[in-house]
Design an enzyme around this catalytic site. Structure first.
Site, PDB file in Angstrom:
ATOM      1  N   GLY A  11       5.728 -12.997 -14.133  1.00 37.82           N
ATOM      2  CA  GLY A  11       4.365 -12.242 -13.647  1.00 37.82           C
ATOM      3  C   GLY A  11       3.454 -12.355 -14.953  1.00 37.82           C
ATOM      4  O   GLY A  11       3.668 -13.002 -15.696  1.00 37.82           O
TER       5      GLY A  11
ATOM      6  N   THR B 290       7.202  -4.381 -14.469  1.00 37.19           N
ATOM      7  CA  THR B 290       7.606  -4.889 -12.964  1.00 37.19           C
ATOM      8  C   THR B 290       8.537  -6.122 -13.159  1.00 37.19           C
ATOM      9  O   THR B 290       8.172  -6.812 -13.596  1.00 37.19           O
ATOM     10  CB  THR B 290       6.840  -4.683 -11.923  1.00 37.19           C
ATOM     11  OG1 THR B 290       5.670  -5.738 -12.325  1.00 37.19           O
ATOM     12  CG2 THR B 290       5.733  -3.548 -12.004  1.00 37.19           C
TER      13      THR B 290
ATOM     14  N   ASN C  35       8.821  -9.030 -10.453  1.00 42.18           N
ATOM     15  CA  ASN C  35       8.150  -9.795  -9.362  1.00 42.18           C
ATOM     16  C   ASN C  35       8.882 -10.739  -8.570  1.00 42.18           C
ATOM     17  O   ASN C  35       9.673 -11.489  -9.166  1.00 42.18           O
ATOM     18  CB  ASN C  35       7.159 -10.530 -10.048  1.00 42.18           C
ATOM     19  CG  ASN C  35       6.206  -9.893 -10.994  1.00 42.18           C
ATOM     20  OD1 ASN C  35       5.408  -8.860 -10.286  1.00 42.18           O
ATOM     21  ND2 ASN C  35       6.197  -9.546 -12.180  1.00 42.18           N
TER      22      ASN C  35
ATOM     23  N   GLU D 234       6.539  -6.317  -6.260  1.00 40.01           N
ATOM     24  CA  GLU D 234       6.712  -5.892  -7.642  1.00 40.01           C
ATOM     25  C   GLU D 234       6.917  -4.552  -7.675  1.00 40.01           C
ATOM     26  O   GLU D 234       6.767  -3.471  -7.083  1.00 40.01           O
ATOM     27  CB  GLU D 234       5.115  -5.935  -8.035  1.00 40.01           C
ATOM     28  CG  GLU D 234       4.307  -7.084  -8.103  1.00 40.01           C
ATOM     29  CD  GLU D 234       2.890  -6.894  -8.469  1.00 40.01           C
ATOM     30  OE1 GLU D 234       2.498  -6.976  -9.609  1.00 40.01           O
ATOM     31  OE2 GLU D 234       1.959  -6.454  -7.937  1.00 40.01           O
TER      32      GLU D 234
ATOM     33  N   ILE E 275      11.345  -0.331 -12.303  1.00 40.46           N
ATOM     34  CA  ILE E 275      12.512   0.260 -12.012  1.00 40.46           C
ATOM     35  C   ILE E 275      12.713   1.262 -13.129  1.00 40.46           C
ATOM     36  O   ILE E 275      12.324   1.229 -14.506  1.00 40.46           O
ATOM     37  CB  ILE E 275      13.585  -0.774 -12.415  1.00 40.46           C
ATOM     38  CG1 ILE E 275      13.481  -2.108 -11.511  1.00 40.46           C
ATOM     39  CG2 ILE E 275      15.048  -0.150 -12.444  1.00 40.46           C
ATOM     40  CD1 ILE E 275      14.571  -2.985 -11.938  1.00 40.46           C
TER      41      ILE E 275
ATOM     42  N   ARG F  81       2.305   4.877   0.147  1.00 42.57           N
ATOM     43  CA  ARG F  81       0.703   4.684   0.522  1.00 42.57           C
ATOM     44  C   ARG F  81       0.347   3.343   0.544  1.00 42.57           C
ATOM     45  O   ARG F  81       1.222   2.369   0.150  1.00 42.57           O
ATOM     46  CB  ARG F  81       0.130   5.488  -0.807  1.00 42.57           C
ATOM     47  CG  ARG F  81       0.528   4.611  -2.096  1.00 42.57           C
ATOM     48  CD  ARG F  81      -0.279   5.171  -3.402  1.00 42.57           C
ATOM     49  NE  ARG F  81       0.046   4.499  -4.571  1.00 42.57           N
ATOM     50  CZ  ARG F  81      -0.513   3.451  -4.791  1.00 42.57           C
ATOM     51  NH1 ARG F  81      -1.351   2.624  -4.176  1.00 42.57           N
ATOM     52  NH2 ARG F  81      -0.031   2.872  -6.046  1.00 42.57           N
TER      53      ARG F  81
ATOM     54  N   LYS G 200      -4.085  -0.134  -3.165  1.00 47.25           N
ATOM     55  CA  LYS G 200      -5.613   0.618  -3.723  1.00 47.25           C
ATOM     56  C   LYS G 200      -6.041  -0.443  -4.509  1.00 47.25           C
ATOM     57  O   LYS G 200      -5.485  -1.171  -5.313  1.00 47.25           O
ATOM     58  CB  LYS G 200      -5.591   1.964  -4.070  1.00 47.25           C
ATOM     59  CG  LYS G 200      -4.961   3.107  -3.351  1.00 47.25           C
ATOM     60  CD  LYS G 200      -4.959   4.256  -4.020  1.00 47.25           C
ATOM     61  CE  LYS G 200      -4.484   5.227  -3.160  1.00 47.25           C
ATOM     62  NZ  LYS G 200      -4.264   6.634  -3.761  1.00 47.25           N
TER      63      LYS G 200
ATOM     64  N   PHE H  79      -8.250  -0.029  -8.031  1.00 47.04           N
ATOM     65  CA  PHE H  79      -8.661   0.900  -8.861  1.00 47.04           C
ATOM     66  C   PHE H  79      -9.860   0.223  -9.811  1.00 47.04           C
ATOM     67  O   PHE H  79     -10.238  -0.688 -10.116  1.00 47.04           O
ATOM     68  CB  PHE H  79      -7.404   1.158  -9.675  1.00 47.04           C
ATOM     69  CG  PHE H  79      -6.086   1.358  -8.849  1.00 47.04           C
ATOM     70  CD1 PHE H  79      -6.179   3.089  -8.720  1.00 47.04           C
ATOM     71  CD2 PHE H  79      -5.248   0.708  -8.418  1.00 47.04           C
ATOM     72  CE1 PHE H  79      -4.851   3.277  -8.132  1.00 47.04           C
ATOM     73  CE2 PHE H  79      -4.197   1.161  -7.775  1.00 47.04           C
ATOM     74  CZ  PHE H  79      -4.109   2.384  -7.583  1.00 47.04           C
TER      75      PHE H  79
END
Length: 271
Positions: free
Chosen positions: A165, A176, A178, A224, A227, A248, A251, A253
């Site tokens: 990533g 993360t 990926n 993504e 952990i 959710r 979004k 940001f």
């Protein structure tokens, strides 16, 4: 010789088994060493690689071989000729033969004359409606992952290779892994999910964002996953992720600080 043949006869469960959800599981219950004959190898709810590990006794139909068989030919060539079945298990809505011309009751009437028992399972319900692969796919598409998991009888799961990533997550304390979503698997509603990630023999809490990142210029949905309490290089490894709950939508940001605050909140809502 007839007695010897009977000893070798076995139970065969027949169906599409896409995902092996709760209704499917009732079909394979009650017979030891059951062969699971999958006639429609769609694998939109459970990857074939995972299916094969969970059900090593599964046999996958060659649709080109069976698509033009009449109902009688299917029974004689597959159920009797290939499997030498003594018992056949199927769902109440199972249809087979060219143009789906035969039903489960037709199979029972035909096989009873040959002293082969056919067990037809009734519908299993969730929220007063029959469980079906169609309902489960719809729930996953809409982000109702808890409902989907209840109908499946396990958490919606995917596995794929961890790819490189842009490593931006590391700079804000949320590294993360990926992964591309596997081909053919129903894609969940885009957004952030509570998840469980298995590395080796250890399962960790995590959260997973599923969507298409414009900066990646990818056509396939990307997962993504951050952990919790794990550090290590997983690039190139095939990792399994289970989706537990929808948290959710995705979004946009304003800045890194706003993103970090949201990720902190996401993590605290899971812990």
């Amino acid at each position: 010789m007839a007695n010897e043949n009977n000893k070798n006869r076995i139970a065969v469960a027949i169906g599409d088994f896409d995902g092996m959800h709760l209704a499917h599981k009732t079909v394979v219950t009650g017979a030891e060493n059951t062969i699971i004959y999958c006639v429609n190898n769609r694998f939109s709810l459970l990857q074939k690689s995972i299916f094969e590990r969970r059900y090593p006794n599964a046999v996958f139909a060659d649709f080109g071989e069976i698509r033009n068989l009449s109902g009688e030919e299917f029974i004689e060539k597959i159920i009797i000729g290939r499997f030498n079945a003594q018992t056949v298990l199927c769902g109440f809505n199972f249809r087979f033969g060219k143009n789906a011309s035969w039903c489960a009751l037709d199979m029972r009437r035909y096989l009873e004359k040959k002293d082969i028992w056919v067990r037809i399972l009734e519908a299993q319900e969730f929220e007063s409606l029959p469980i079906s692969s169609t309902r489960i796919r719809k729930a996953i598409n809409e982000g109702r992952i808890r409902s989907a998991n209840e109908m499946l009888g396990y958490n919606y799961t995917f596995e794929s290779e961890v790819i490189s990533g842009d490593r931006r997550g590391r700079t804000i304390g949320f590294p993360t892994i990926n992964q591309h979503m596997p081909d053919g698997l129903v894609v969940p509603k885009f957004g952030v999910y509570e998840s469980l990630t298995t590395v080796g023999s250890v399962t960790y809490k995590s959260f997973t964002n599923i969507g298409i990142r414009p900066t990646w210029k990818v056509e396939k949905p990307l997962a993504e996953t951050h952990i919790f309490d794990f550090s290590g290089d997983l690039y190139g490894r095939v990792i399994s992720v289970e989706l537990v709950d929808y948290l959710r939508p995705e979004k946009t940001f304003r800045d890194v600080n706003e993103l970090r605050r949201q990720l902190d909140y996401d993590k605290s809502s899971i812990i």
